[in-house]
Each structure stands twice: as C-alpha cells, then as structure tokens.
Design a protein around this motif. Structure first.
Motif, PDB file in Angstrom:
ATOM      1  N   MET A 226     125.502   7.657 -82.874  1.00  0.00           N
ATOM      2  CA  MET A 226     126.918   6.847 -81.894  1.00  0.00           C
ATOM      3  C   MET A 226     125.868   7.029 -80.540  1.00  0.00           C
ATOM      4  N   SER A 227     125.965   8.366 -80.203  1.00  0.00           N
ATOM      5  CA  SER A 227     124.977   8.283 -79.033  1.00  0.00           C
ATOM      6  C   SER A 227     124.250   7.832 -78.908  1.00  0.00           C
ATOM      7  N   GLN A 228     123.234   8.346 -78.941  1.00  0.00           N
ATOM      8  CA  GLN A 228     121.883   7.198 -79.417  1.00  0.00           C
ATOM      9  C   GLN A 228     122.256   5.259 -78.943  1.00  0.00           C
ATOM     10  N   HIS A 229     122.603   4.983 -79.724  1.00  0.00           N
ATOM     11  CA  HIS A 229     123.148   3.559 -80.169  1.00  0.00           C
ATOM     12  C   HIS A 229     124.373   3.159 -78.962  1.00  0.00           C
ATOM     13  N   HIS A 230     125.269   3.813 -78.069  1.00  0.00           N
ATOM     14  CA  HIS A 230     126.006   3.374 -77.251  1.00  0.00           C
ATOM     15  C   HIS A 230     125.271   1.712 -76.437  1.00  0.00           C
ATOM     16  N   PRO A 231     125.964   0.974 -77.201  1.00  0.00           N
ATOM     17  CA  PRO A 231     125.329   0.484 -76.191  1.00  0.00           C
ATOM     18  C   PRO A 231     125.480  -0.012 -74.145  1.00  0.00           C
ATOM     19  N   ASP A 232     126.331   0.460 -74.150  1.00  0.00           N
ATOM     20  CA  ASP A 232     126.645   0.578 -72.254  1.00  0.00           C
ATOM     21  C   ASP A 232     125.763   1.041 -72.117  1.00  0.00           C
ATOM     22  N   LYS A 233     125.422   2.724 -72.704  1.00  0.00           N
ATOM     23  CA  LYS A 233     124.824   3.581 -72.023  1.00  0.00           C
ATOM     24  C   LYS A 233     123.381   3.198 -72.344  1.00  0.00           C
ATOM     25  N   LEU A 234     122.923   2.206 -72.948  1.00  0.00           N
ATOM     26  CA  LEU A 234     121.891   1.851 -72.895  1.00  0.00           C
ATOM     27  C   LEU A 234     121.003   0.779 -72.182  1.00  0.00           C
ATOM     28  N   VAL A 235     122.248  -0.038 -71.663  1.00  0.00           N
ATOM     29  CA  VAL A 235     122.250  -0.879 -70.440  1.00  0.00           C
ATOM     30  C   VAL A 235     121.851  -0.275 -69.211  1.00  0.00           C
ATOM     31  N   SER A 236     122.330   1.228 -69.657  1.00  0.00           N
ATOM     32  CA  SER A 236     122.953   2.128 -68.097  1.00  0.00           C
ATOM     33  C   SER A 236     121.040   2.200 -67.906  1.00  0.00           C
ATOM     34  N   LYS A 237     120.562   2.445 -68.858  1.00  0.00           N
ATOM     35  CA  LYS A 237     118.939   3.651 -68.949  1.00  0.00           C
ATOM     36  C   LYS A 237     117.908   2.339 -69.229  1.00  0.00           C
TER      37      LYS A 237
END
Length: 267
Positions: A226-237
């Motif tokens: 879940m941490s690796q694939h969290h959409p908002d987190k991935l977009v921010s990166k």
C-alpha cells in the motif's frame, strides 16, 4: 546503500519476501537521512516516465523477434486504463513504434528516467511491474525479455536482486526463460479482472505471501504494498497524472486482497 543493506539483511532473515521488505525499509531510512529526492522537476520526471515506459514496451515486445497479439492487447489495455486523450494516445503509440525499431536505442531515455527518479524505489518498481505485465502477456517471459528487463533495472538504478524477488513473488520460476506456474498463471489472469468483491482472484498472490504465512507477515506485506502503490504518493514522486487510474486500481486490489485474507483466516 540503504537498499542494498536492507535487502541483504531481509533475505537473511525472511527469504525473498524479507529481501523486498528489507529493501523498502532501508530505502525509507536512507530517504529520511538524506532528505529524499530534491531539486528535480516533477514535470520532467513525469515526462521521462511516460517516454521511457512506452519506448521500453515497444522494445520489449519486439526483443524476442516478433510482437505478439497478446503483447499488443496488454499495451492497449494499459493505455485504456490511463484514459489518454487523442494526442497523448498517439504519442504513446509513436513511442511504442520507435521502441520496436531495432535501430532505435532507448538506453538514454531509461538512464534519464533513472536519474530523475533517483531514490524513488516505488516509482521505479511500478515502472518495472508494468513492463513485466507486458512481457508475461502470454504466460512466458523469454530469455531475451528477461535480459532486457534486467538491463532496464541497471539503467534506471533498480537492484537486480529485487527484480528476482519480485518475479518469484509473482509466481514465476526459471524454465529456459521465466515460466509462470500454471495455477498461479490462471490466478493472475483472474486477478486482472475488475476489482470488486464478487470477482474471483487469489489474494495471497496479489499480496505476494503464502497461505500458511501468519498475520504479522501478511500485514507487513499489505502495508508495504500500500505504501509503494499509494497513488498520491507516486504522483508526488513523478508518476504521470495519466497513470493515476492504474495506481488507484492496484491500490484497491491490494486493499481488497487484505480484506479477503482476513475473512478467510478469521482475523
């Protein structure tokens, strides 16, 4: 260095799953110490991700001699999930066709993505997962495809050892190339169906755990994914906004798998 140390310690104490978990913990600690990825434009990273992805898909589809209908279908499915407008769709097709051209070298595009993504292990992992999805479209990853994916790892700066762990967790075993176990292959085909509570799928396969694993192990796998694939987190990166839908569906599938395992185990 954090990824390397974490993966070695993780493998020693927890096998392939431990390797991935240890790498993720080491990566997180290293980011907290160094301040993470800084200075690069998110827009540049998004552009680089998009370009490198479809160039790589084209190269991967052609690397074993011919582009199969299943590989085209899988790539088309990814574009549909991304809900690209006509301009972006045409751009993706052009990049795919460039990648298919044997005279077109994609190494510089991959290296650029690796530089911009820097320490974003999760961004590089979802990039590789999408390539593997295309390569395994026919249930078999050939030696040529596997060599190319390994080379991609080196160019973008993703540890090859973690690729091997990822492949094993996805149900692939070495057999000339990488042959997927028959039952696990069927389960993965089922797991690609729309994520709803009535759809058949193997939640253990989605989480990368075994049916005999205890609650602590399964919960750790769930939280890591879940941490690796969290959409908002991935977009921010630097994940392109067009990829948000793909990331959201993956996160929903992970969440649904955790809920299903809890029901099956009575936790």
């Amino acid at each position: 260095m954090g990824i390397i140390i974490g993966s070695l310690l993780g493998y020693k104490f927890g096998g392939w799953f431990g390797m991935l978990m240890g790498a993720w913990v080491g990566h997180t600690i290293e980011q907290s110490i160094t301040g993470g990825r800084a200075g690069d434009s998110k827009k540049q990273t998004q552009e680089s991700f998009f370009n490198a992805l479809f160039l790589s898909m084209g190269k991967l589809a052609k690397v074993d001699g011919k582009v199969s209908p299943s590989e085209i279908e899988r790539t088309e499915g990814i574009m549909q999930h991304m809900k690209l407008n006509q301009e972006m769709r045409q751009r993706a097709i052009n990049l795919f066709n460039q990648g298919k051209d044997p005279s077109h070298n994609i190494d510089s595009a991959l290296s650029q993505f690796g530089r911009l993504a820097r320490r974003s292990l999760s961004l590089k992992q979802i990039f590789l997962e999408m390539l593997i999805d295309v390569a395994e479209a026919d249930g078999m990853i050939s030696q040529a495809e596997h060599r190319m994916i390994e080379q991609t790892c080196r160019l973008i700066g993703y540890p090859v050892q973690l690729l091997s762990a990822m492949m094993k967790m996805r149900g692939f075993r070495s057999a000339g190339g990488y042959q997927q176990n028959q039952q696990q292959g069927a389960n993965r085909q089922q797991s690609r169906r729309p994520t709803n509570r009535n759809a058949p799928f193997n939640p253990y396969q989605v989480l990368g755990v075994g049916e005999s694993d205890n609650k602590t192990t399964v919960r750790k796998a769930y939280k890591r994914l879940m941490s690796q694939h969290h959409p908002d987190k991935l977009v921010s990166k630097g994940l392109p906004p067009e990829m948000m839908k793909v990331a959201e569906e993956k996160a929903k599938q992970i969440q649904l798998s955790w809920e299903k395992v809890k029901d099956l185990k009575g936790w």
